[in-house]
Scaffold this motif. Structure first.
Motif, mmCIF file in Angstrom:
data_model
loop_
_atom_site.group_PDB
_atom_site.id
_atom_site.type_symbol
_atom_site.label_atom_id
_atom_site.label_comp_id
_atom_site.label_asym_id
_atom_site.label_seq_id
_atom_site.Cartn_x
_atom_site.Cartn_y
_atom_site.Cartn_z
ATOM 1 N N VAL A 164 77.592 -76.521 42.687
ATOM 2 C CA VAL A 164 77.513 -77.738 41.754
ATOM 3 C C VAL A 164 77.027 -78.716 42.508
ATOM 4 O O VAL A 164 76.184 -79.474 41.975
ATOM 5 C CB VAL A 164 79.252 -78.028 41.141
ATOM 6 C CG1 VAL A 164 79.329 -79.221 40.631
ATOM 7 C CG2 VAL A 164 79.664 -76.933 40.243
ATOM 8 N N LYS A 192 73.348 -78.743 41.881
ATOM 9 C CA LYS A 192 73.168 -79.126 40.551
ATOM 10 C C LYS A 192 73.176 -80.631 40.188
ATOM 11 O O LYS A 192 72.390 -81.117 39.485
ATOM 12 C CB LYS A 192 74.037 -78.268 39.401
ATOM 13 C CG LYS A 192 73.780 -76.954 39.428
ATOM 14 C CD LYS A 192 72.700 -76.667 38.806
ATOM 15 C CE LYS A 192 72.484 -75.189 38.422
ATOM 16 N NZ LYS A 192 71.503 -74.576 37.616
ATOM 17 N N GLN A 193 74.174 -81.221 40.818
ATOM 18 C CA GLN A 193 74.419 -82.658 40.786
ATOM 19 C C GLN A 193 73.389 -83.211 41.231
ATOM 20 O O GLN A 193 72.640 -84.220 40.605
ATOM 21 C CB GLN A 193 75.783 -82.968 41.466
ATOM 22 C CG GLN A 193 77.006 -82.662 40.401
ATOM 23 C CD GLN A 193 78.164 -82.750 41.581
ATOM 24 O OE1 GLN A 193 78.182 -82.768 42.551
ATOM 25 N NE2 GLN A 193 79.367 -83.068 40.786
ATOM 26 N N PHE A 251 70.022 -83.038 38.935
ATOM 27 C CA PHE A 251 70.506 -83.506 37.622
ATOM 28 C C PHE A 251 70.304 -85.083 37.871
ATOM 29 O O PHE A 251 70.360 -86.098 36.815
ATOM 30 C CB PHE A 251 71.374 -83.025 36.694
ATOM 31 C CG PHE A 251 70.730 -81.689 36.059
ATOM 32 C CD1 PHE A 251 71.157 -80.429 36.478
ATOM 33 C CD2 PHE A 251 69.902 -81.753 35.032
ATOM 34 C CE1 PHE A 251 70.949 -79.411 36.141
ATOM 35 C CE2 PHE A 251 69.577 -80.582 34.446
ATOM 36 C CZ PHE A 251 69.959 -79.338 35.169
ATOM 37 N N GLN A 252 70.657 -85.652 38.956
ATOM 38 C CA GLN A 252 70.788 -86.993 39.062
ATOM 39 C C GLN A 252 69.282 -87.493 39.896
ATOM 40 O O GLN A 252 69.407 -88.886 40.089
ATOM 41 C CB GLN A 252 71.950 -87.239 39.969
ATOM 42 C CG GLN A 252 73.275 -87.213 39.310
ATOM 43 C CD GLN A 252 74.515 -87.386 40.089
ATOM 44 O OE1 GLN A 252 74.494 -88.154 41.054
ATOM 45 N NE2 GLN A 252 75.247 -86.571 39.846
ATOM 46 N N VAL A 266 67.532 -85.520 29.844
ATOM 47 C CA VAL A 266 68.461 -84.210 30.443
ATOM 48 C C VAL A 266 67.837 -82.835 29.810
ATOM 49 O O VAL A 266 68.097 -81.946 30.378
ATOM 50 C CB VAL A 266 69.671 -84.609 29.915
ATOM 51 C CG1 VAL A 266 70.092 -84.397 28.526
ATOM 52 C CG2 VAL A 266 70.936 -83.499 30.711
ATOM 53 N N ASP A 275 73.036 -79.210 27.488
ATOM 54 C CA ASP A 275 72.742 -80.464 28.178
ATOM 55 C C ASP A 275 74.140 -81.395 28.274
ATOM 56 O O ASP A 275 74.252 -82.167 29.078
ATOM 57 C CB ASP A 275 71.908 -81.165 26.881
ATOM 58 C CG ASP A 275 70.455 -80.803 27.098
ATOM 59 O OD1 ASP A 275 69.755 -81.084 26.018
ATOM 60 O OD2 ASP A 275 70.223 -79.975 27.798
ATOM 61 N N ARG A 277 75.543 -80.560 31.446
ATOM 62 C CA ARG A 277 74.674 -81.316 32.430
ATOM 63 C C ARG A 277 75.079 -82.656 32.620
ATOM 64 O O ARG A 277 75.189 -83.012 33.799
ATOM 65 C CB ARG A 277 73.079 -81.068 32.267
ATOM 66 C CG ARG A 277 72.612 -79.824 32.210
ATOM 67 C CD ARG A 277 70.996 -79.774 31.824
ATOM 68 N NE ARG A 277 70.465 -78.426 32.072
ATOM 69 C CZ ARG A 277 69.124 -78.126 31.826
ATOM 70 N NH1 ARG A 277 68.550 -79.019 31.337
ATOM 71 N NH2 ARG A 277 68.782 -77.102 32.242
ATOM 72 N N GLU A 278 75.268 -83.351 31.427
ATOM 73 C CA GLU A 278 75.755 -84.749 31.360
ATOM 74 C C GLU A 278 76.970 -84.994 32.040
ATOM 75 O O GLU A 278 77.201 -86.013 32.691
ATOM 76 C CB GLU A 278 75.542 -85.238 30.003
ATOM 77 C CG GLU A 278 74.287 -85.350 29.370
ATOM 78 C CD GLU A 278 74.392 -85.520 27.664
ATOM 79 O OE1 GLU A 278 75.340 -85.229 27.198
ATOM 80 O OE2 GLU A 278 73.072 -85.568 27.241
ATOM 81 N N THR A 309 79.350 -82.468 34.038
ATOM 82 C CA THR A 309 79.634 -81.750 35.353
ATOM 83 C C THR A 309 78.645 -82.204 36.241
ATOM 84 O O THR A 309 78.812 -82.740 37.558
ATOM 85 C CB THR A 309 79.607 -80.422 35.117
ATOM 86 O OG1 THR A 309 80.464 -79.983 34.149
ATOM 87 C CG2 THR A 309 80.067 -79.693 36.508
ATOM 88 N N PHE A 310 77.306 -82.407 35.827
ATOM 89 C CA PHE A 310 76.316 -82.433 36.984
ATOM 90 C C PHE A 310 75.854 -84.121 36.976
ATOM 91 O O PHE A 310 75.566 -84.577 38.012
ATOM 92 C CB PHE A 310 75.040 -82.011 36.532
ATOM 93 C CG PHE A 310 75.342 -80.378 36.543
ATOM 94 C CD1 PHE A 310 74.591 -79.640 35.791
ATOM 95 C CD2 PHE A 310 76.435 -79.816 37.195
ATOM 96 C CE1 PHE A 310 74.762 -78.200 35.713
ATOM 97 C CE2 PHE A 310 76.559 -78.447 37.207
ATOM 98 C CZ PHE A 310 75.953 -77.498 36.465
ATOM 99 N N GLN A 311 76.003 -84.919 35.948
ATOM 100 C CA GLN A 311 75.537 -86.272 36.114
ATOM 101 C C GLN A 311 76.803 -87.213 36.061
ATOM 102 O O GLN A 311 76.449 -88.409 36.241
ATOM 103 C CB GLN A 311 74.664 -86.543 34.898
ATOM 104 C CG GLN A 311 73.560 -85.939 34.810
ATOM 105 C CD GLN A 311 72.382 -86.142 33.792
ATOM 106 O OE1 GLN A 311 72.706 -86.551 32.690
ATOM 107 N NE2 GLN A 311 71.136 -86.300 33.874
#
Lengths: 75, 262
Positions: free
Chosen positions: A28, A31-32, A35-36, A43, B60, B63-64, B66-68
């Protein structure tokens, strides 16, 4: 033949037990980071090349289907 | 980089809503083509588009969140309201089919022989597989609650076991129900009895499949460490949906299988 069956049994047991001993790592944080990243991508495209390909395939399919729909409804 | 002064989520522009709408149009018109003109190309294409849109849209959302990190408590509250409202709409969907069942079964017409079940219909024995299915879904309600407790207590191994068991029970239900469908002496075309039975239980079965799929996605996310002990709304939403599916079955069992077979 019985010996062959026994060896298959042993191999399958070995394979299964090896797989269950390998722990799954927590990916994770990676991935964080992905995606950041400040790259301006939305997205739905931010995951990589496959995102773009999948998006284009979905769009192509939907547009093709719209023509299919018009064809069926204008016969 | 500008920062927001509120706790809501301003989503990135996305193509999935309009593609989803197009997929819905194509699927529904595809159904018409299949029903009336015996051609399934449009339907297959529509279903494929629907599947692709669902996969990418929900990917998506993961993603928004857990990841962002966009799912603040405020956003989560909105999602909770949303899921509750959605399940409520599904309750009304099933209410319609129960209305149809009771309309026809409480006052059976002369064409049916003035009785319910209608003359010539051999209903399924409610104490046979249907009772087993009831036990299966009730047990799955227990296991999904066990999984939830395991998640909140941070017990990863138990959570995975409990959720896997829940999904296995759901699949077992589906397999048994498919077998039952094969075994019935009546079909959907056998008067209003067949129509109400198969449409109501059929849509229920579809919801079991949807619920099992939702739980499976949650299992994959659980294994991949997406959930924390105090933030796992995706799992809670799946569990709520699963309990709803269980309750619908209980009403189906009591009204159609049990009362409806006397």
């Amino acid at each position: 033949m019985w010996r062959n069956l026994l060896s298959i049994r042993q191999v399958s047991r070995r394979t299964i037990s090896t797989a269950s001993r390998r722990p799954l790592e927590n990916r994770v944080p990676e991935k964080q980071k992905l995606f950041q990243e400040d790259n301006g991508l939305p997205v739905y495209l931010k995951g990589g090349i496959m995102d773009g390909l999948l998006y284009r395939f979905t769009m192509g399919l939907t547009v093709f289907e719209d023509f299919l729909f018009s064809y069926h409804n204008n016969e | 980089m500008a920062h927001q002064a509120h706790s809501y989520h301003m989503v990135d522009p996305s193509p999935w809503p309009i593609f989803g709408a197009a997929a819905a149009l194509l699927t529904t018109s595809g159904l018409i083509m299949w029903f009336h003109y015996n051609t399934s190309t449009l339907l297959m294409a529509g279903l494929l588009s629907m599947l692709l849109v669902m996969l990418q849209w929900w990917r998506d959302v993961i993603r928004e969140s857990t990841f962002q990190g966009h799912h603040t408590p405020t956003v989560q509250k909105g999602l909770r309201y949303g899921m509750i409202l959605f399940i409520t709409s599904e309750v009304f969907f099933f209410l319609g089919f129960f209305w149809a069942f009771f309309h026809s079964s409480l006052a059976p017409t002369p064409e049916l022989g003035g009785q319910w079940p209608p003359t010539g219909i051999n209903p399924l024995n409610p104490l046979d597989v249907p009772l087993l299915n009831t036990a299966i879904l009730l047990a799955s309600g227990v296991t999904v609650t066990w999984a939830h407790h395991s998640i909140t207590e941070g017990n990863r191994k138990q959570a995975i076991h409990a959720l896997t068991l829940t999904i296995a029970l759901g699949l077992y239900f589906t397999a048994l129900q498919a077998m039952e469908y094969h075994e019935t002496s009546f079909s959907i075309a056998d008067s209003i009895y067949g129509s109400t039975f198969f449409v109501a239980t059929g849509f229920h079965g579809l919801h079991v499949i949807i619920g099992s799929s939702f739980l499976t996605v949650c299992l994959l996310r659980l294994i991949k460490f997406h959930f924390t002990s105090n933030h796992h709304f995706g799992f809670e939403a799946a569990a709520w949906y699963w309990h709803f599916v269980d309750i619908v079955w209980l009403f189906l069992y009591m009204s159609m299988y049990w009362w409806g077979s006397c």
